[in-house]
Design an enzyme around this catalytic site. Sequence first.
Site, PDB file in Angstrom:
ATOM      1  N   GLU A 174       0.869  -1.278   0.070  1.00  4.66           N
ATOM      2  CA  GLU A 174       0.120   0.068   0.072  1.00  4.66           C
ATOM      3  C   GLU A 174       0.902   1.297  -0.188  1.00  4.66           C
ATOM      4  O   GLU A 174       1.404   1.372   0.921  1.00  4.66           O
ATOM      5  CB  GLU A 174      -0.813  -0.188   1.331  1.00  4.66           C
ATOM      6  CG  GLU A 174      -1.978  -1.390   1.230  1.00  4.66           C
ATOM      7  CD  GLU A 174      -2.703  -1.467   2.558  1.00  4.66           C
ATOM      8  OE1 GLU A 174      -2.758  -0.293   3.506  1.00  4.66           O
ATOM      9  OE2 GLU A 174      -3.373  -2.212   2.688  1.00  4.66           O
ATOM     10  N   ASP A 411      -6.666 -11.830   3.508  1.00  8.06           N
ATOM     11  CA  ASP A 411      -6.118 -10.470   4.008  1.00  8.06           C
ATOM     12  C   ASP A 411      -4.596 -10.693   4.810  1.00  8.06           C
ATOM     13  O   ASP A 411      -4.186 -12.168   5.038  1.00  8.06           O
ATOM     14  CB  ASP A 411      -6.674  -9.942   5.278  1.00  8.06           C
ATOM     15  CG  ASP A 411      -6.568  -8.340   5.246  1.00  8.06           C
ATOM     16  OD1 ASP A 411      -5.268  -7.679   4.559  1.00  8.06           O
ATOM     17  OD2 ASP A 411      -7.296  -7.637   5.744  1.00  8.06           O
ATOM     18  N   GLU A 460      -6.206  -5.805  -3.525  1.00 11.42           N
ATOM     19  CA  GLU A 460      -6.021  -4.493  -2.890  1.00 11.42           C
ATOM     20  C   GLU A 460      -4.768  -4.027  -3.225  1.00 11.42           C
ATOM     21  O   GLU A 460      -4.701  -3.646  -4.522  1.00 11.42           O
ATOM     22  CB  GLU A 460      -6.182  -4.654  -1.495  1.00 11.42           C
ATOM     23  CG  GLU A 460      -5.970  -3.367  -0.781  1.00 11.42           C
ATOM     24  CD  GLU A 460      -6.020  -3.571   0.811  1.00 11.42           C
ATOM     25  OE1 GLU A 460      -6.370  -2.556   1.417  1.00 11.42           O
ATOM     26  OE2 GLU A 460      -5.268  -4.607   1.392  1.00 11.42           O
ATOM     27  N   GLU A 466      -9.330   3.078   3.519  1.00 12.82           N
ATOM     28  CA  GLU A 466      -9.190   2.560   4.841  1.00 12.82           C
ATOM     29  C   GLU A 466      -8.561   3.454   5.537  1.00 12.82           C
ATOM     30  O   GLU A 466      -8.510   3.726   6.861  1.00 12.82           O
ATOM     31  CB  GLU A 466      -9.036   1.226   4.995  1.00 12.82           C
ATOM     32  CG  GLU A 466      -7.577   1.143   4.619  1.00 12.82           C
ATOM     33  CD  GLU A 466      -7.246  -0.567   4.661  1.00 12.82           C
ATOM     34  OE1 GLU A 466      -8.138  -1.532   4.978  1.00 12.82           O
ATOM     35  OE2 GLU A 466      -5.914  -0.894   4.458  1.00 12.82           O
TER      36      GLU A 466
END
Length: 661
Positions: A174, A411, A460, A466
Amino acid sequence: MKGFKTFTPIGSKIGFILLFFALSSVAYGQSSIKSPNGALEVTVSVKEELHLKLAYAEKTLVEDVVSDLIIDGKGSLIARSKTMNMRQFSQKHTIQVDLPTKNREVADEYNQLTLQFRDFDLELRVYDNGCVFRYVTKLGKKEIQVVDEKLTFSPNEKTTCYLPEEKSLISHFENYFQAIPSENITTGTIANVPLLFTKVNEPSVSFTESNIYDYPHMFLQKKGSGFASLYPKVVLKTKEQKRDRDESIELEADYIAQTSGNRTFPWRVFMVSPSDKDIVSNNLVYQLADPLKLKDISWIKPGKVAWDWWNANNIDGVDFKSGINTETYKYYIDFAAHYGLEYIILDEGWSKTTTNVREPNPNVDVAELARYGNQKGVGVILWSLWRPLDEDMEGILDIFKGWGVKGVKIDFIQRADQYVVNFYERMAQETAKRQLLVDFHGAFKPSGMRRAYPNIINFEGVKGLENTKWEDKIDSEHELTLPFTRMTAGVMDFTPGGLDNVHKENFMARFTRPMAMGTRAHQVAMYVVFEAPLQMLSDTPSNYYREDETTTFIAGIPTIWDKTEVLDAKVSDYILVARKHGDIWYIAGMNDSTPKSFTLDFSFLDEGNYSLQIFRDGVNSDKNARDYVLEQTNVDSKTKMDIKLNKSGGWVAIATKLIEK
């Protein structure tokens, strides 16, 4: 042959000798290959290593692309080989996409040069919008150990690099894409890919990879004036922990992959874009991926999903205690059914523990929720850590299937080594056997695997909404960078839909009642701009009920597309895109914190008149980001419309063809 410069034998009697020298000269000299339109030219030479140079309209874009494949016990395959043959051909065909996120039909046209060595082939393709290459080894069926696949390259001077920096090769992938002059990036800096390089008045270059199987994902590391490949090594042992979510490697091998001696390796991809809108249109990662490997995909259903975790189950106006319990999730199912959403997700907390996903939390009756949802046409997707599934994949998936759920969100994977890449494929195969979708989170970027396994409904690997729960960096500039960077690799689960819309000066990070920066129309536009066949509605159902106009509009936007036209775009500043689903067109614009005006040309429409439903920034949205206007007008393909986007604003429209009486 059009697009090639090469050596040609003359005279039949000495043809063999001239052919031999021609092929040797490829090994020790150079040759070149052009794109079908002739604009992109790649010069290739093979000495002790493979050398490439990319030029567009005779202007160099990337210099010193150097590659080599190092095999244990053999060393450099290029250094030990002599050129045996050279083959050239052109390809022009159309790919029919099964679950399209850009276009249902993709034109696939390129010129290919294959250098055939004793132990391997080097395949080099040049498209109008990029250059790609890969190794194909011919070392026998026994396994080999790949010590390294070297790749270095140097972008042009004075380029800006959109850098997705990583601190290590253990990552949630991310990233914020920092715009930094390439020469100012500190030596040793590690980056994920895709990596974007731009320069004023020159085509941009994006680097990524495609079709990765049984092999690690690549990272890049700043070295001198350029970048060098860096790979996770084969993991021999991880540190024993609670097996919850944090990964720590205790012992690694001295090689990056143990794999078959006869195989194709991943494609190394340089996308070339004359304009910024061409960056978003590029589809090379998908084009280069293996075709469909599943026999039946009729059961795969893309759509939208009500998500519980971002809004912390903050529902109100009910007569039960909201939280992780059966009553709350039935409320989510009722909400999804009311607006025609296809799924709900039960995120972390539904199971007995994070490592025991074989049993539900006593407050959650998963089988009852699946039954209740199926009655109302709403599927249930369950969250899970990757480790439990890795250790008992078939057993756990059988339990999930027995409960009647429709998919799994996996996840905190965090790794990109060979073992974990193989985990992704095993998971795709085993979920497909049970007709389950899979959404990878805490995951590396897409690399084309979902073309072979379209039940991989999303990835993702993006700094998404988030993060507003704990920081103030998910702003409009970040959101306007993603279509040109992360999204060039493929679909991304950004999870839009926040309805407490504020501008940055009014923003507060609130973990259980999060806000979203930018205008309401900016947030709604993400449902058209961001490519995601499984698209979240991240806010609480209670807020969506209160904002019925917004929710109804979002619910009417599909998640797969038959055709995409990028109308205008500038990296980090704005994007205007039109996408077609069936006979209906969906048009959206997003911009950064500077207000902008555009003239929207509707020439992409088919013949006939259309009713246009518009969701746009209200006149006061620069102060109150929730201010929007919903209006209707008629347009046709000759229409030109002036539109305005306020700061961090948006503009969205649905064009429905009118039936002629």
